[in-house]
Design a protein around this motif. Structure first.
Motif, PDB file in Angstrom:
ATOM      1  N   ASP A   1       1.986   4.179   6.293  1.00 28.86           N
ATOM      2  CA  ASP A   1       2.264   5.601   6.526  1.00 28.86           C
ATOM      3  C   ASP A   1       3.769   5.869   6.616  1.00 28.86           C
ATOM      4  O   ASP A   1       4.250   6.910   6.156  1.00 28.86           O
ATOM      5  CB  ASP A   1       1.569   6.064   7.806  1.00 28.86           C
ATOM      6  CG  ASP A   1       0.048   6.061   7.669  1.00 28.86           C
ATOM      7  OD1 ASP A   1      -0.432   5.963   6.528  1.00 28.86           O
ATOM      8  OD2 ASP A   1      -0.640   6.146   8.704  1.00 28.86           O
ATOM      9  N   GLY A   2       4.504   4.921   7.231  1.00 28.57           N
ATOM     10  CA  GLY A   2       5.949   5.095   7.333  1.00 28.57           C
ATOM     11  C   GLY A   2       6.624   5.065   5.974  1.00 28.57           C
ATOM     12  O   GLY A   2       7.532   5.858   5.696  1.00 28.57           O
ATOM     13  N   VAL A   3       6.185   4.162   5.098  1.00 29.86           N
ATOM     14  CA  VAL A   3       6.763   4.065   3.762  1.00 29.86           C
ATOM     15  C   VAL A   3       6.392   5.287   2.921  1.00 29.86           C
ATOM     16  O   VAL A   3       7.237   5.834   2.192  1.00 29.86           O
ATOM     17  CB  VAL A   3       6.298   2.765   3.066  1.00 29.86           C
ATOM     18  CG1 VAL A   3       6.708   2.751   1.599  1.00 29.86           C
ATOM     19  CG2 VAL A   3       6.879   1.555   3.790  1.00 29.86           C
ATOM     20  N   LYS A   4       5.131   5.732   3.026  1.00 33.99           N
ATOM     21  CA  LYS A   4       4.702   6.901   2.250  1.00 33.99           C
ATOM     22  C   LYS A   4       5.416   8.174   2.703  1.00 33.99           C
ATOM     23  O   LYS A   4       5.540   9.123   1.926  1.00 33.99           O
ATOM     24  CB  LYS A   4       3.184   7.084   2.373  1.00 33.99           C
ATOM     25  CG  LYS A   4       2.389   6.013   1.633  1.00 33.99           C
ATOM     26  CD  LYS A   4       0.891   6.152   1.886  1.00 33.99           C
ATOM     27  CE  LYS A   4       0.352   7.390   1.214  1.00 33.99           C
ATOM     28  NZ  LYS A   4      -1.136   7.470   1.353  1.00 33.99           N
ATOM     29  N   ALA A   5       5.875   8.191   3.953  1.00 37.16           N
ATOM     30  CA  ALA A   5       6.549   9.381   4.478  1.00 37.16           C
ATOM     31  C   ALA A   5       8.003   9.485   4.020  1.00 37.16           C
ATOM     32  O   ALA A   5       8.633  10.530   4.211  1.00 37.16           O
ATOM     33  CB  ALA A   5       6.492   9.381   6.008  1.00 37.16           C
TER      34      ALA A   5
ATOM     35  N   GLN B   1      -2.918  -2.439  12.885  1.00 35.35           N
ATOM     36  CA  GLN B   1      -2.028  -1.376  13.351  1.00 35.35           C
ATOM     37  C   GLN B   1      -0.703  -1.417  12.604  1.00 35.35           C
ATOM     38  O   GLN B   1      -0.139  -0.380  12.256  1.00 35.35           O
ATOM     39  CB  GLN B   1      -1.809  -1.512  14.864  1.00 35.35           C
ATOM     40  CG  GLN B   1      -3.079  -1.290  15.660  1.00 35.35           C
ATOM     41  CD  GLN B   1      -2.897  -1.602  17.142  1.00 35.35           C
ATOM     42  OE1 GLN B   1      -2.023  -2.371  17.503  1.00 35.35           O
ATOM     43  NE2 GLN B   1      -3.712  -1.007  17.983  1.00 35.35           N
ATOM     44  N   ILE B   2      -0.201  -2.624  12.345  1.00 30.67           N
ATOM     45  CA  ILE B   2       1.056  -2.759  11.593  1.00 30.67           C
ATOM     46  C   ILE B   2       0.865  -2.305  10.153  1.00 30.67           C
ATOM     47  O   ILE B   2       1.709  -1.591   9.595  1.00 30.67           O
ATOM     48  CB  ILE B   2       1.558  -4.211  11.651  1.00 30.67           C
ATOM     49  CG1 ILE B   2       2.005  -4.555  13.074  1.00 30.67           C
ATOM     50  CG2 ILE B   2       2.711  -4.427  10.669  1.00 30.67           C
ATOM     51  CD1 ILE B   2       2.418  -5.998  13.259  1.00 30.67           C
ATOM     52  N   ILE B   3      -0.248  -2.697   9.537  1.00 36.67           N
ATOM     53  CA  ILE B   3      -0.511  -2.296   8.146  1.00 36.67           C
ATOM     54  C   ILE B   3      -0.522  -0.782   8.012  1.00 36.67           C
ATOM     55  O   ILE B   3       0.158  -0.205   7.150  1.00 36.67           O
ATOM     56  CB  ILE B   3      -1.853  -2.889   7.663  1.00 36.67           C
ATOM     57  CG1 ILE B   3      -1.753  -4.404   7.500  1.00 36.67           C
ATOM     58  CG2 ILE B   3      -2.264  -2.251   6.325  1.00 36.67           C
ATOM     59  CD1 ILE B   3      -3.072  -5.073   7.168  1.00 36.67           C
ATOM     60  N   ILE B   4      -1.291  -0.127   8.873  1.00 35.13           N
ATOM     61  CA  ILE B   4      -1.415   1.331   8.780  1.00 35.13           C
ATOM     62  C   ILE B   4      -0.083   2.015   9.091  1.00 35.13           C
ATOM     63  O   ILE B   4       0.319   2.962   8.403  1.00 35.13           O
ATOM     64  CB  ILE B   4      -2.522   1.825   9.732  1.00 35.13           C
ATOM     65  CG1 ILE B   4      -3.885   1.305   9.270  1.00 35.13           C
ATOM     66  CG2 ILE B   4      -2.536   3.349   9.801  1.00 35.13           C
ATOM     67  CD1 ILE B   4      -5.021   1.613  10.219  1.00 35.13           C
TER      68      ILE B   4
ATOM     69  N   ALA C   1      10.280   1.515   7.446  1.00 32.46           N
ATOM     70  CA  ALA C   1       9.136   0.763   7.966  1.00 32.46           C
ATOM     71  C   ALA C   1       9.434   0.169   9.333  1.00 32.46           C
ATOM     72  O   ALA C   1       8.558   0.080  10.194  1.00 32.46           O
ATOM     73  CB  ALA C   1       8.768  -0.345   6.980  1.00 32.46           C
ATOM     74  N   LEU C   2      10.691  -0.246   9.553  1.00 34.09           N
ATOM     75  CA  LEU C   2      11.050  -0.909  10.809  1.00 34.09           C
ATOM     76  C   LEU C   2      10.853  -0.003  12.007  1.00 34.09           C
ATOM     77  O   LEU C   2      10.435  -0.451  13.088  1.00 34.09           O
ATOM     78  CB  LEU C   2      12.513  -1.369  10.744  1.00 34.09           C
ATOM     79  CG  LEU C   2      13.007  -2.237  11.896  1.00 34.09           C
ATOM     80  CD1 LEU C   2      12.184  -3.507  12.011  1.00 34.09           C
ATOM     81  CD2 LEU C   2      14.478  -2.565  11.709  1.00 34.09           C
TER      82      LEU C   2
ATOM     83  N   MET D   1       0.823  -1.210   0.000  1.00 33.76           N
ATOM     84  CA  MET D   1       0.000   0.000   0.000  1.00 33.76           C
ATOM     85  C   MET D   1       0.861   1.266   0.000  1.00 33.76           C
ATOM     86  O   MET D   1       0.486   2.282  -0.592  1.00 33.76           O
ATOM     87  CB  MET D   1      -0.930  -0.004   1.222  1.00 33.76           C
ATOM     88  CG  MET D   1      -1.983  -1.089   1.189  1.00 33.76           C
ATOM     89  SD  MET D   1      -2.987  -1.147   2.696  1.00 33.76           S
ATOM     90  CE  MET D   1      -3.875   0.424   2.572  1.00 33.76           C
ATOM     91  N   GLY D   2       1.997   1.199   0.671  1.00 33.52           N
ATOM     92  CA  GLY D   2       2.851   2.374   0.750  1.00 33.52           C
ATOM     93  C   GLY D   2       3.552   2.715  -0.541  1.00 33.52           C
ATOM     94  O   GLY D   2       3.783   3.886  -0.852  1.00 33.52           O
ATOM     95  N   ARG D   3       3.888   1.681  -1.359  1.00 30.62           N
ATOM     96  CA  ARG D   3       4.643   1.906  -2.587  1.00 30.62           C
ATOM     97  C   ARG D   3       3.773   1.924  -3.846  1.00 30.62           C
ATOM     98  O   ARG D   3       4.229   2.357  -4.904  1.00 30.62           O
ATOM     99  CB  ARG D   3       5.719   0.825  -2.739  1.00 30.62           C
ATOM    100  CG  ARG D   3       6.813   0.861  -1.696  1.00 30.62           C
ATOM    101  CD  ARG D   3       7.556   2.174  -1.687  1.00 30.62           C
ATOM    102  NE  ARG D   3       8.210   2.425  -2.972  1.00 30.62           N
ATOM    103  CZ  ARG D   3       8.589   3.625  -3.374  1.00 30.62           C
ATOM    104  NH1 ARG D   3       8.367   4.686  -2.623  1.00 30.62           N
ATOM    105  NH2 ARG D   3       9.176   3.773  -4.550  1.00 30.62           N
ATOM    106  N   SER D   4       2.542   1.442  -3.736  1.00 30.58           N
ATOM    107  CA  SER D   4       1.673   1.374  -4.915  1.00 30.58           C
ATOM    108  C   SER D   4       0.394   2.178  -4.675  1.00 30.58           C
ATOM    109  O   SER D   4      -0.457   1.758  -3.883  1.00 30.58           O
ATOM    110  CB  SER D   4       1.327  -0.084  -5.229  1.00 30.58           C
ATOM    111  OG  SER D   4       0.340  -0.158  -6.239  1.00 30.58           O
TER     112      SER D   4
END
Length: 248
Positions: free
Chosen positions: A139-143, A132-135, A171-172, A81-84
């Motif tokens: 969000d971390g990847v999109k940031a 919670q991990i998905i969101i 993401a980590l 979701m973060g990259r696509s």
């Protein structure tokens, strides 16, 4: 090293203060339902070692299996979701419609479909952590700024190298923060799942002592269960210290 010693001393001080408050309340209540700290610690050390290890081991295994399952699924979906943008548009409504559902309310449903055994217990922990991990991962990847990837592209880095050096560290960080926050809830859910259909686990141990009106042993079980949670928190802190050195 001085910071570590200071932190340990601060934890010990808070622990002693909590026991002091406990003892004062015990004196004020003067009732069997709240034994003194000394009697609880005495009961704890009188517990059979094999029984304690067996119950703690079952609880720890269920927690670790649930956390790992949530991490694998949540990391994959969150990264996707973060990259696509396309997958984010497709999955975003699903995540946001299912995330607010109180997962503990799904316990009877999970037990109906998967029985009272190990599967339902692990699945409940996984459900608590998954969204919670998905969101957080998404969000971390999109940031992560796009120009970070541009820098790696300019030096000839491939997709795997970009993932390993930029996406995964980004993401980590949020994964560890999410796990730290969610562990308490996961342990609470595990307690409820261990009441049914099992003869092992700290939840079963605590409820068994309660039914026998053995209050010192019951509180000893609660303290051991809390110790399990504390050790898991320390483990997350250790992972944060090892892999998040760039944040310091």
């Amino acid at each position: 090293m001085n910071k570590r010693i200071t932190r340990v001393l601060r934890l010990l001080f808070v622990f002693l203060c909590m026991n002091l408050v406990w003892y004062i309340v015990y004196l004020l209540m003067n009732h069997p339902i709240l034994p003194s700290p000394g009697s609880v610690y005495k009961a704890m050390f009188q517990l059979e070692g094999r029984e304690v290890l067996l119950n703690v081991g079952y609880s720890l295994l269920r927690i670790l299996e649930g956390v790992l399952l949530a991490l694998v699924i949540g990391l994959l979906i969150g990264l996707l979701m973060g990259r696509s943008p396309l997958w984010n548009k497709l999955l975003d409504p699903v995540v946001y419609l299912t995330y607010p559902i109180p997962k503990i309310a799904l316990l009877p449903v999970v037990m109906l479909f998967f029985g009272l055994g190990e599967t339902s217990k692990v699945l409940m922990i996984m459900l608590i952590l998954l969204f919670q991990i998905i969101i957080s991962v998404r969000d971390g990847v999109k940031a992560i700024p796009e120009n970070t990837y541009d820098v790696l592209t300019s030096i000839g880095a491939g997709t795997v190298q970009k993932f390993w050096n930029v996406t995964l560290p980004g993401a980590l960080s949020v994964i560890l923060s999410t796990i730290r926050i969610s562990l308490g809830t996961a342990i609470s859910v595990l307690f409820f799942t261990e009441i049914y259909g099992t003869e092992h686990g700290m939840g079963y141990f605590i409820m068994d002592a309660w039914l026998r009106l053995d209050y010192p042993e019951m509180y000893a079980g609660i303290m051991l269960f809390s110790l399990v949670g504390f050790v898991l928190f320390l483990l997350v802190d250790l992972l944060d210290y090892k892999f998040m050195k760039w944040r310091r």
